[in-house]
Scaffold this motif. Sequence first.
Motif, PDB file in Angstrom:
ATOM      1  N   LYS A 309       0.832  -1.211   0.000  1.00  0.00           N
ATOM      2  CA  LYS A 309       0.000   0.000   0.000  1.00  0.00           C
ATOM      3  C   LYS A 309       0.863   1.256   0.000  1.00  0.00           C
ATOM      4  CE  LYS A 309      -4.004  -1.875   2.539  1.00  0.00           C
ATOM      5  NZ  LYS A 309      -4.746  -1.830   3.827  1.00  0.00           N
ATOM      6  N   GLY A 310       2.009   1.172   0.667  1.00  0.00           N
ATOM      7  CA  GLY A 310       2.871   2.344   0.792  1.00  0.00           C
ATOM      8  C   GLY A 310       3.794   2.584  -0.386  1.00  0.00           C
ATOM      9  N   LEU A 311       3.826   1.640  -1.350  1.00  0.00           N
ATOM     10  CA  LEU A 311       4.711   1.801  -2.498  1.00  0.00           C
ATOM     11  C   LEU A 311       4.246   2.924  -3.414  1.00  0.00           C
ATOM     12  CD1 LEU A 311       5.556  -1.818  -3.764  1.00  0.00           C
ATOM     13  CD2 LEU A 311       7.129  -0.160  -2.752  1.00  0.00           C
ATOM     14  N   ASP A 312       5.182   3.595  -4.027  1.00  0.00           N
ATOM     15  CA  ASP A 312       4.854   4.562  -5.074  1.00  0.00           C
ATOM     16  C   ASP A 312       4.155   3.808  -6.209  1.00  0.00           C
ATOM     17  OD1 ASP A 312       5.451   7.253  -6.552  1.00  0.00           O
ATOM     18  OD2 ASP A 312       6.156   5.672  -7.911  1.00  0.00           O
ATOM     19  N   PRO A 313       3.037   4.322  -6.730  1.00  0.00           N
ATOM     20  CA  PRO A 313       2.288   3.601  -7.764  1.00  0.00           C
ATOM     21  C   PRO A 313       3.121   3.203  -8.976  1.00  0.00           C
ATOM     22  CG  PRO A 313       0.985   5.420  -6.926  1.00  0.00           C
ATOM     23  CD  PRO A 313       2.361   5.558  -6.325  1.00  0.00           C
ATOM     24  N   LYS A 314       4.040   4.063  -9.381  1.00  0.00           N
ATOM     25  CA  LYS A 314       4.851   3.723 -10.558  1.00  0.00           C
ATOM     26  C   LYS A 314       5.802   2.570 -10.243  1.00  0.00           C
ATOM     27  CE  LYS A 314       6.836   5.957 -14.550  1.00  0.00           C
ATOM     28  NZ  LYS A 314       7.098   7.245 -15.206  1.00  0.00           N
ATOM     29  N   GLY A 321       4.827  -5.670 -13.868  1.00  0.00           N
ATOM     30  CA  GLY A 321       5.116  -5.826 -15.286  1.00  0.00           C
ATOM     31  C   GLY A 321       4.765  -4.664 -16.182  1.00  0.00           C
ATOM     32  N   PHE A 322       4.503  -3.486 -15.604  1.00  0.00           N
ATOM     33  CA  PHE A 322       4.179  -2.308 -16.405  1.00  0.00           C
ATOM     34  C   PHE A 322       5.108  -1.159 -16.012  1.00  0.00           C
ATOM     35  CE2 PHE A 322       0.465  -4.886 -16.754  1.00  0.00           C
ATOM     36  CZ  PHE A 322      -0.125  -4.575 -17.966  1.00  0.00           C
ATOM     37  N   ALA A 323       4.879  -0.002 -16.606  1.00  0.00           N
ATOM     38  CA  ALA A 323       5.659   1.179 -16.238  1.00  0.00           C
ATOM     39  C   ALA A 323       4.741   2.397 -16.234  1.00  0.00           C
ATOM     40  CB  ALA A 323       6.816   1.389 -17.215  1.00  0.00           C
ATOM     41  N   ASP A 324       3.542   2.194 -15.739  1.00  0.00           N
ATOM     42  CA  ASP A 324       2.511   3.232 -15.771  1.00  0.00           C
ATOM     43  C   ASP A 324       1.930   3.389 -14.367  1.00  0.00           C
ATOM     44  OD1 ASP A 324       0.340   4.854 -16.142  1.00  0.00           O
ATOM     45  OD2 ASP A 324      -0.544   3.694 -17.773  1.00  0.00           O
ATOM     46  N   GLU A 325       1.921   4.608 -13.891  1.00  0.00           N
ATOM     47  CA  GLU A 325       1.398   4.911 -12.558  1.00  0.00           C
ATOM     48  C   GLU A 325      -0.047   4.440 -12.399  1.00  0.00           C
ATOM     49  OE1 GLU A 325       0.458   8.919  -9.949  1.00  0.00           O
ATOM     50  OE2 GLU A 325       2.151   8.918 -11.342  1.00  0.00           O
ATOM     51  N   GLU A 326      -0.819   4.520 -13.487  1.00  0.00           N
ATOM     52  CA  GLU A 326      -2.225   4.121 -13.413  1.00  0.00           C
ATOM     53  C   GLU A 326      -2.362   2.620 -13.129  1.00  0.00           C
ATOM     54  OE1 GLU A 326      -5.103   6.635 -13.960  1.00  0.00           O
ATOM     55  OE2 GLU A 326      -3.250   7.241 -12.992  1.00  0.00           O
ATOM     56  N   GLY A 346      -1.174 -11.948 -10.798  1.00  0.00           N
ATOM     57  CA  GLY A 346      -2.277 -12.779 -11.276  1.00  0.00           C
ATOM     58  C   GLY A 346      -3.533 -11.964 -11.545  1.00  0.00           C
ATOM     59  N   LYS A 347      -3.840 -11.015 -10.665  1.00  0.00           N
ATOM     60  CA  LYS A 347      -5.017 -10.171 -10.829  1.00  0.00           C
ATOM     61  C   LYS A 347      -4.884  -9.263 -12.056  1.00  0.00           C
ATOM     62  CE  LYS A 347      -7.187 -11.482  -7.055  1.00  0.00           C
ATOM     63  NZ  LYS A 347      -8.466 -12.219  -7.115  1.00  0.00           N
ATOM     64  N   ILE A 348      -3.719  -8.618 -12.185  1.00  0.00           N
ATOM     65  CA  ILE A 348      -3.498  -7.727 -13.321  1.00  0.00           C
ATOM     66  C   ILE A 348      -3.424  -8.527 -14.612  1.00  0.00           C
ATOM     67  CG2 ILE A 348      -1.954  -5.996 -14.324  1.00  0.00           C
ATOM     68  CD1 ILE A 348      -3.385  -5.079 -11.778  1.00  0.00           C
ATOM     69  N   GLY A 349      -2.794  -9.700 -14.525  1.00  0.00           N
ATOM     70  CA  GLY A 349      -2.704 -10.551 -15.714  1.00  0.00           C
ATOM     71  C   GLY A 349      -4.075 -10.955 -16.224  1.00  0.00           C
ATOM     72  N   ALA A 350      -5.002 -11.256 -15.308  1.00  0.00           N
ATOM     73  CA  ALA A 350      -6.358 -11.660 -15.702  1.00  0.00           C
ATOM     74  C   ALA A 350      -7.103 -10.531 -16.394  1.00  0.00           C
ATOM     75  CB  ALA A 350      -7.139 -12.117 -14.469  1.00  0.00           C
ATOM     76  N   VAL A 351      -6.791  -9.286 -16.037  1.00  0.00           N
ATOM     77  CA  VAL A 351      -7.444  -8.126 -16.663  1.00  0.00           C
ATOM     78  C   VAL A 351      -7.089  -8.050 -18.144  1.00  0.00           C
ATOM     79  CG1 VAL A 351      -7.481  -5.601 -16.740  1.00  0.00           C
ATOM     80  CG2 VAL A 351      -7.595  -6.787 -14.530  1.00  0.00           C
ATOM     81  N   PHE A 352      -5.817  -8.319 -18.471  1.00  0.00           N
ATOM     82  CA  PHE A 352      -5.347  -8.138 -19.843  1.00  0.00           C
ATOM     83  C   PHE A 352      -5.329  -9.438 -20.649  1.00  0.00           C
ATOM     84  CE2 PHE A 352      -3.739  -4.406 -17.652  1.00  0.00           C
ATOM     85  CZ  PHE A 352      -3.959  -3.397 -18.581  1.00  0.00           C
ATOM     86  N   ASP A 418     -14.094   1.540  -9.617  1.00  0.00           N
ATOM     87  CA  ASP A 418     -12.716   1.721  -9.129  1.00  0.00           C
ATOM     88  C   ASP A 418     -11.707   1.176 -10.128  1.00  0.00           C
ATOM     89  OD1 ASP A 418     -13.680   2.855  -6.798  1.00  0.00           O
ATOM     90  OD2 ASP A 418     -13.730   0.946  -5.715  1.00  0.00           O
ATOM     91  N   LEU A 419     -12.064   0.081 -10.779  1.00  0.00           N
ATOM     92  CA  LEU A 419     -11.167  -0.496 -11.781  1.00  0.00           C
ATOM     93  C   LEU A 419     -11.116   0.379 -13.033  1.00  0.00           C
ATOM     94  CD1 LEU A 419     -12.133  -4.300 -11.572  1.00  0.00           C
ATOM     95  CD2 LEU A 419     -10.206  -3.154 -10.493  1.00  0.00           C
ATOM     96  N   TYR A 420     -12.295   0.825 -13.473  1.00  0.00           N
ATOM     97  CA  TYR A 420     -12.368   1.603 -14.715  1.00  0.00           C
ATOM     98  C   TYR A 420     -11.578   2.915 -14.605  1.00  0.00           C
ATOM     99  CZ  TYR A 420     -14.197   3.848 -18.884  1.00  0.00           C
ATOM    100  OH  TYR A 420     -14.303   4.473 -20.099  1.00  0.00           O
ATOM    101  N   ARG A 421     -11.567   3.475 -13.401  1.00  0.00           N
ATOM    102  CA  ARG A 421     -10.849   4.745 -13.188  1.00  0.00           C
ATOM    103  C   ARG A 421      -9.408   4.661 -13.687  1.00  0.00           C
ATOM    104  NH1 ARG A 421     -11.001   5.519  -7.389  1.00  0.00           N
ATOM    105  NH2 ARG A 421     -13.189   5.989  -7.792  1.00  0.00           N
ATOM    106  N   TYR A 422      -8.782   3.503 -13.515  1.00  0.00           N
ATOM    107  CA  TYR A 422      -7.377   3.351 -13.900  1.00  0.00           C
ATOM    108  C   TYR A 422      -7.191   2.564 -15.190  1.00  0.00           C
ATOM    109  CZ  TYR A 422      -7.049   4.806  -9.059  1.00  0.00           C
ATOM    110  OH  TYR A 422      -7.196   5.499  -7.886  1.00  0.00           O
ATOM    111  N   LEU A 423      -8.314   2.008 -15.718  1.00  0.00           N
ATOM    112  CA  LEU A 423      -8.230   1.222 -16.949  1.00  0.00           C
ATOM    113  C   LEU A 423      -8.799   1.945 -18.165  1.00  0.00           C
ATOM    114  CD1 LEU A 423      -9.223  -2.394 -15.812  1.00  0.00           C
ATOM    115  CD2 LEU A 423      -7.048  -1.682 -16.818  1.00  0.00           C
ATOM    116  N   LYS A 424      -9.344   3.127 -17.963  1.00  0.00           N
ATOM    117  CA  LYS A 424     -10.060   3.784 -19.055  1.00  0.00           C
ATOM    118  C   LYS A 424      -9.194   3.984 -20.290  1.00  0.00           C
ATOM    119  CE  LYS A 424      -9.289   8.284 -16.834  1.00  0.00           C
ATOM    120  NZ  LYS A 424      -9.954   9.393 -16.109  1.00  0.00           N
ATOM    121  N   ASN A 425      -7.888   4.221 -20.086  1.00  0.00           N
ATOM    122  CA  ASN A 425      -7.003   4.412 -21.239  1.00  0.00           C
ATOM    123  C   ASN A 425      -6.558   3.088 -21.854  1.00  0.00           C
ATOM    124  OD1 ASN A 425      -7.070   7.231 -20.984  1.00  0.00           O
ATOM    125  ND2 ASN A 425      -5.395   7.205 -19.485  1.00  0.00           N
ATOM    126  N   TYR A 426      -6.864   1.981 -21.175  1.00  0.00           N
ATOM    127  CA  TYR A 426      -6.494   0.649 -21.659  1.00  0.00           C
ATOM    128  C   TYR A 426      -7.708  -0.180 -22.049  1.00  0.00           C
ATOM    129  CZ  TYR A 426      -1.804   1.235 -19.594  1.00  0.00           C
ATOM    130  OH  TYR A 426      -0.537   1.671 -19.270  1.00  0.00           O
TER     131      TYR A 426
END
Length: 432
Positions: A309-314, A321-326, A346-352, A418-426
Amino acid sequence: MLRIAPSPTGDMHIGHLRVALFNYICAVQREEPLLIRIEDTDKERFIPGKEKEIFDILALFGIEYQEQQLQSNNLRFHRAMALQLLQDKKAFNCFCPPETLEAKREAAKAARTAYRYDGACENLPAEAVIDNENPFTIRLKKPSEPITVKDIIKGESTFEPDEIDSFILMRADKYPTYNFACAVDDMLADISLIIRGEDHLSDTPKQIAIHRALGYTKTIEYAHLPVILNDEGKETSGHDEASSVKWLLEEGYLPEAISNYLILMGNKTPTEIFTLKEAIKWFDLRTLSKAPVRFDMDKLKFINREHLKGLDPKELSRYVGFADEEIGNLAKVFLDEAVTLKELRGKIGAVFAPKIVPDEYKEGFDVLRDLTLKAPHFDDFEAYSNYLAEHSGLQGENFFKPLRILISGSENGPELADLYRYLKNYIKEVAK
């Protein structure tokens, strides 16, 4: 100087890492250098590549050191000092065959008494002191008086001469035993404080006896850490998967979280969640419990989640496996149901990933996917879902279930908004 003395004979154990962390902290606090001594003299158990793995893990955990050394490079000193002890009549050659010693051990076992060397070779004639014809070991003469070990954590422990015994310094292959090599190496490095596990407490009086026999008078401080127990209340070992630092890292536990927990266990700390740098400011060996401590995986999971939780988003985005703050922020949305990097991947992988859709939702899913690929960009979820509802004609569960699968790859999970907020560009990539 303080030292960390790992052996390249297997995966680094959480107990070894805990010892390394405490030595590093105390070295920084005392403003003394830290030595990494690879104890590589056990040729039979040596595993190629483990030496590099040790240094890689220490670096990953932020443990900095000033010197490094291979124990085998001190072999000439081990042999020279053993000969000196022979000449000073503080040690003696032992020609007892291994099978004879084993028979005596078995006899002691049968009699339910502790085995002690019986001094069979201690008073051999002078010509037997050096003998190159027959195999022999070199033993230290049993001390004449008790040895008291003063320990920062456990207080004082006194060992009688019979407990210390006439133990072996050099084996028949002309290589030192653990205790002799360790004692000589610590003396040569001018070690001031030794922090290690309490399984070495019985070794300490032997090493003190070696120092005294060699005329080394410097007082070394000792701190023996209580053992770590597993969930069954037994001492952790190499057979416990969760006790391997390598395994914990592969499972997705952050080095910062592992350090946090190992320092927290059996300790009085001003706060529950902290960094290694913060711990240096207040850590005190004297606050550690004398009793064994239990390694609680649930507690580690809680601590790991807090550090995630305390990690910088980027930074978190790079971990999955990404390089995007979102995407880093997206990962944080999943932290209510994921506690490790492996689970988050696993969660992020399932999204894509291509979606696995139950037959009952297949038709609706295809409709929503086609609409999403053709839809204009929407900044908020409400506008996006209203567009899909209006053009699909789907309602209720027949709308939201396939939409959830489309966005998250799962029938359950966090709020879609909550998911769409950060996935809208993807979103079009997610829908493919």
